[in-house]
Write a protein that holds these residues in place. Structure first.
Motif, PDB file in Angstrom:
ATOM      1  N   SER A 190     -38.560-104.608 -60.963  1.00  0.00           N
ATOM      2  CA  SER A 190     -38.098-105.550 -61.626  1.00  0.00           C
ATOM      3  C   SER A 190     -38.081-106.844 -60.735  1.00  0.00           C
ATOM      4  O   SER A 190     -37.847-106.684 -59.716  1.00  0.00           O
ATOM      5  N   PRO A 191     -38.719-107.976 -61.414  1.00  0.00           N
ATOM      6  CA  PRO A 191     -38.716-109.211 -60.291  1.00  0.00           C
ATOM      7  C   PRO A 191     -37.733-109.680 -59.447  1.00  0.00           C
ATOM      8  O   PRO A 191     -36.598-109.761 -59.948  1.00  0.00           O
ATOM      9  N   GLU A 222     -44.020-108.961 -66.435  1.00  0.00           N
ATOM     10  CA  GLU A 222     -42.920-108.122 -66.120  1.00  0.00           C
ATOM     11  C   GLU A 222     -42.320-107.223 -67.038  1.00  0.00           C
ATOM     12  O   GLU A 222     -41.450-106.363 -66.772  1.00  0.00           O
ATOM     13  N   THR A 223     -42.861-107.314 -68.359  1.00  0.00           N
ATOM     14  CA  THR A 223     -42.337-106.139 -69.323  1.00  0.00           C
ATOM     15  C   THR A 223     -42.510-104.739 -68.963  1.00  0.00           C
ATOM     16  O   THR A 223     -43.679-104.267 -68.676  1.00  0.00           O
ATOM     17  N   VAL A 269     -47.614-115.540 -66.041  1.00  0.00           N
ATOM     18  CA  VAL A 269     -46.955-115.689 -64.914  1.00  0.00           C
ATOM     19  C   VAL A 269     -47.886-115.067 -63.667  1.00  0.00           C
ATOM     20  O   VAL A 269     -48.158-114.090 -63.627  1.00  0.00           O
ATOM     21  N   ILE A 270     -48.091-116.142 -62.907  1.00  0.00           N
ATOM     22  CA  ILE A 270     -48.913-115.948 -61.697  1.00  0.00           C
ATOM     23  C   ILE A 270     -48.085-115.004 -60.752  1.00  0.00           C
ATOM     24  O   ILE A 270     -46.920-115.390 -60.291  1.00  0.00           O
ATOM     25  N   GLY A 271     -48.948-113.838 -60.209  1.00  0.00           N
ATOM     26  CA  GLY A 271     -48.096-113.061 -59.225  1.00  0.00           C
ATOM     27  C   GLY A 271     -47.350-111.928 -59.784  1.00  0.00           C
ATOM     28  O   GLY A 271     -46.862-111.321 -58.898  1.00  0.00           O
ATOM     29  N   SER A 272     -47.164-111.982 -60.918  1.00  0.00           N
ATOM     30  CA  SER A 272     -46.179-110.829 -61.716  1.00  0.00           C
ATOM     31  C   SER A 272     -46.823-109.603 -61.541  1.00  0.00           C
ATOM     32  O   SER A 272     -47.959-109.409 -60.954  1.00  0.00           O
ATOM     33  N   SER A 273     -46.024-108.645 -61.636  1.00  0.00           N
ATOM     34  CA  SER A 273     -46.280-107.124 -61.442  1.00  0.00           C
ATOM     35  C   SER A 273     -47.692-106.709 -62.351  1.00  0.00           C
ATOM     36  O   SER A 273     -48.589-106.176 -61.480  1.00  0.00           O
ATOM     37  N   VAL A 275     -38.369-108.696 -70.635  1.00  0.00           N
ATOM     38  CA  VAL A 275     -37.684-107.358 -70.987  1.00  0.00           C
ATOM     39  C   VAL A 275     -37.971-106.465 -69.768  1.00  0.00           C
ATOM     40  O   VAL A 275     -38.874-105.618 -69.860  1.00  0.00           O
ATOM     41  N   THR A 276     -37.259-106.323 -68.842  1.00  0.00           N
ATOM     42  CA  THR A 276     -37.678-105.627 -67.513  1.00  0.00           C
ATOM     43  C   THR A 276     -37.135-104.120 -67.579  1.00  0.00           C
ATOM     44  O   THR A 276     -37.126-103.304 -66.626  1.00  0.00           O
ATOM     45  N   VAL A 277     -36.408-103.865 -68.599  1.00  0.00           N
ATOM     46  CA  VAL A 277     -35.958-102.345 -68.938  1.00  0.00           C
ATOM     47  C   VAL A 277     -36.677-101.630 -69.886  1.00  0.00           C
ATOM     48  O   VAL A 277     -37.134-102.495 -70.898  1.00  0.00           O
TER      49      VAL A 277
END
Ligand code: AGP
Length: 610
Positions: free
Chosen positions: A177-178, A351-352, A375-379, A607-609
């Motif tokens: 989660s970010p 991050e989804t 999004v730069i650098g996202s997971s 939606v990070t879950v």
């Protein structure tokens, strides 16, 4: 999805926390709360509903002058939206905010009950807070407590924690989660997303998993779970406060639709070299591309719909099979992936949770993964074998628009590149399409935006509908899926997207007098077929709106009640203008209904879950 802000500095923190939460409102939430370290106490105020409700409660709390605190907007997962389920969750020693889901919360609850704890909310987060508390009581050391708690917790989390005995410090840690951290002369911050920090600094650290951040007003430090000091890479935000504001538009969504021409320019132009697509990635520019036997595009929601457009383009130009899949299904259905396949993960946020899990699954199967992310650098960007960024700038409205358009554009370039490497098209043809993309797509979207009033007029005829249908064939069918989602999510009108030839196999029974059917007609090869579909629904009383290219509208007698003629452009580029018109249509229906266009009910931006 839930927003986190934390601050420590020289200023009263309540206004800073509220302002930070306001910038995160777009993520979607149903309750909010803050905890302030105030004269040796941790004071928590929380409320179901919007931030205005929380602010009203805070008005009677003049004595809250503390300069260190945490805040949260909650999107309910465990337990209904209510005051008691809102975050922060506190004990006599600490207060904690959480994004994510603690999967083994029931197991943790049992452990805590044996240790004498009881609970006042239904949330997994309260169990998490009390777990940290349990370990803290043993060592009196925040880092030791956090370290021990995360060794027990399974699931996803971004935690922001303050301790009564360390009242100038915010602690943070994350997994799946970010969470970002920043420090400047304005103080120390933690946040779940960049907009919360833009007013204070452009420098930030994206916290690595398992790293604990210790944020004080005049310093920030990081350590691993063994307590060793570690470095985190400082990054710079590539956009500014203005880009994260409405800039004179009534809603972010309409502003973002108007940004599409520029976003496409920025995403496409730098990727054309000597007239041909060039990505600067060996696997995409070199010979490896021709060795991919099948492509799997895995994504969620709007991004998945962009994948459907990508499938149509890649299969048409490169004759390579493309499977488009919803990430939440892909990750659990034991997918068949060949060693020579390519898996493309599409995501605005990067991050989804489902898309990230699908990426990890594909990697574990030894398949080459490519992320197309905004999004730069996202997971997702960080974990994929290679990444292509869509340079759409920040997308704030929950309903994705410009991110979709640039994803489609990037997939188009990829389709051309694959077609070239597989020798399905020659360089001259490829270069012709590329120059049309650069010259014509942004310009024709600009023309489409000038149709705003006409689109609003059509929207006004749809506002009282309860159900409607979108129909089309070929790539129009893919576009209809997204048009339908856009309308559903922001106008709350039920709609279905159907292949025009499929209606008569069942769904046509739902077409009754006055039901709106929006028909998309941009593909000449199937135009007459789509027109037959339009006639079929009109014969059953449908109110038909047709969105057609100029060429086809002139050439065929398309029967309809309303006609929106797209600006003239090449047939292969028409999907871009059509997408813009359909987004505008959904926007105006929602705005005319007086709905909260940018923050539709129950939805979250990222939606990070699961
Ligand atoms: C878009 O309008 C949606 N709200 C949603 O479907 C979104 O596209 C989906 O959740 C995927 O998000 P991502 O692109 O950030 O991965």
């Amino acid at each position: 999805m839930c927003g986190i802000i934390g601050y420590t500095g020289n200023k009263k923190c309540v206004p800073i926390l509220i302002e930070g939460l306001r910038t995160l409102e777009y993520r979607g939430y149903d309750s909010a709360g803050v905890t302030v370290a105030n004269s040796g106490e941790l004071v928590t105020v929380k409320s179901k509903g919007r931030l205005d409700d929380l602010e009203n409660k805070l008005k009677s709390q003049d004595e809250l002058t503390g300069t260190c605190g945490i805040g949260h907007t909650r999107w309910a997962t465990h337990g209904e939206p209510s005051d008691k389920n809102s975050h922060p969750h506190s004990t006599s020693n600490l207060s904690l905010v959480h994004n994510g889901i603690i999967e083994n919360y029931a197991e943790i609850e049992e452990m805590l009950i044996s240790a004498g704890y009881s609970f006042s909310s239904e949330t997994d987060t309260e169990r998490g807070a009390k777990l940290v508390d349990m370990f803290y009581k043993k060592s009196n050391d925040p880092i030791d407590a956090i370290k021990n708690a995360i060794s027990v917790i399974r699931g996803s989390y971004a935690f922001g924690i303050i301790f009564k005995a360390h009242e100038d410090t915010v602690y943070a840690v994350r997994k799946d989660s970010p969470l970002i951290v920043s420090h400047s002369d304005k103080g120390g911050f933690i946040a779940s997303d960049i907009p919360a920090l833009l007013g204070y600094t452009s420098k930030y650290y994206r916290l690595d998993e398992g790293v604990i951040a210790v944020v004080k007003k005049d310093s920030v430090s990081f350590c691993d779970t063994d307590g060793n000091s570690v470095d985190q890479k400082e990054e710079t935000v590539s956009w500014n406060v203005e880009q994260a504001q409405k800039g004179g538009f009534p809603h972010f969504m309409i502003k973002e639709i108007h940004e599409e021409p520029e976003a496409i320019r920025k995403t496409v132009e730098p990727r054309i070299k000597n007239g041909l697509p060039y990505f600067g990635i060996e696997a995409l520019d070199g010979c490896k591309l021709s060795s991919f036997e099948a492509i799997h595009i895995v994504a969620c929601g709007t991004a998945m719909h962009a994948g459907l457009v990508g499938k149509a383009l890649i299969e048409k130009l490169a004759r390579t099979p493309v499977n488009v899949e919803v990430a939440s299904e892909f990750r659990y259905r034991d997918p068949i992936l060949g060693k020579n396949d390519l898996v493309i993960l599409l995501s605005q946020s990067g991050e989804t949770a489902d898309t990230l899990a699908a990426l990890r699954l594909a990697k574990s199967m030894g398949v080459y993964t490519l992320a197309i992310v905004n999004v730069i650098g996202s997971s997702v960007a960080r974990e994929a074998d290679s990444v292509l960024y869509t340079w759409a700038g920040p997308e704030i409205a929950v309903a994705s628009t410009k991110a979709y358009s640039v994803q489609c554009a990037l997939l188009y370039l990829l389709a051309i590149r694959i077609a070239l490497s597989k020798k399905m098209i020659d360089e001259q043809t490829a270069s012709g399409i590329c120059s049309s993309m650069v010259e014509k797509i942004p310009a024709s979207i600009e023309q489409a935006l000038k149709m705003n009033d006409a689109v609003r007029d059509v929207a006004s005829k749809l506002v009282s509908s309860e159900h409607l249908f979108y129909i089309g064939r070929d790539i129009d069918c893919a576009l209809c899926t997204e048009a339908s989602l856009k309308l559903k999510e922001i106008s709350y009108i039920h709609s279905e997207a159907y292949a025009a030839g499929e209606l008569k196999h069942g769904t046509i029974s739902l077409i009754t007098e006055g039901i709106p059917v929006i028909a998309l007609v941009t593909v000449s090869k199937v135009c007459e077929k789509t027109v037959s579909g339009i006639r079929e629904v009109r014969a059953r009383g449908a109110y038909t709106v047709c969105v057609a290219t100029k060429e086809l509208a002139e050439k065929y007698d398309i029967p309809c009640d309303e006609m929106l003629v797209l600006p003239e452009t090449d047939e292969l580029l028409a999907p871009f203008t059509a997408a813009t018109i359909l987004q505008l249509l959904a926007y105006h229906v929602s705005a005319l209904k007086g709905l909260d266009v940018d923050k539709p009910r129950n939805l979250a931006k990222s939606v990070t879950v699961e």
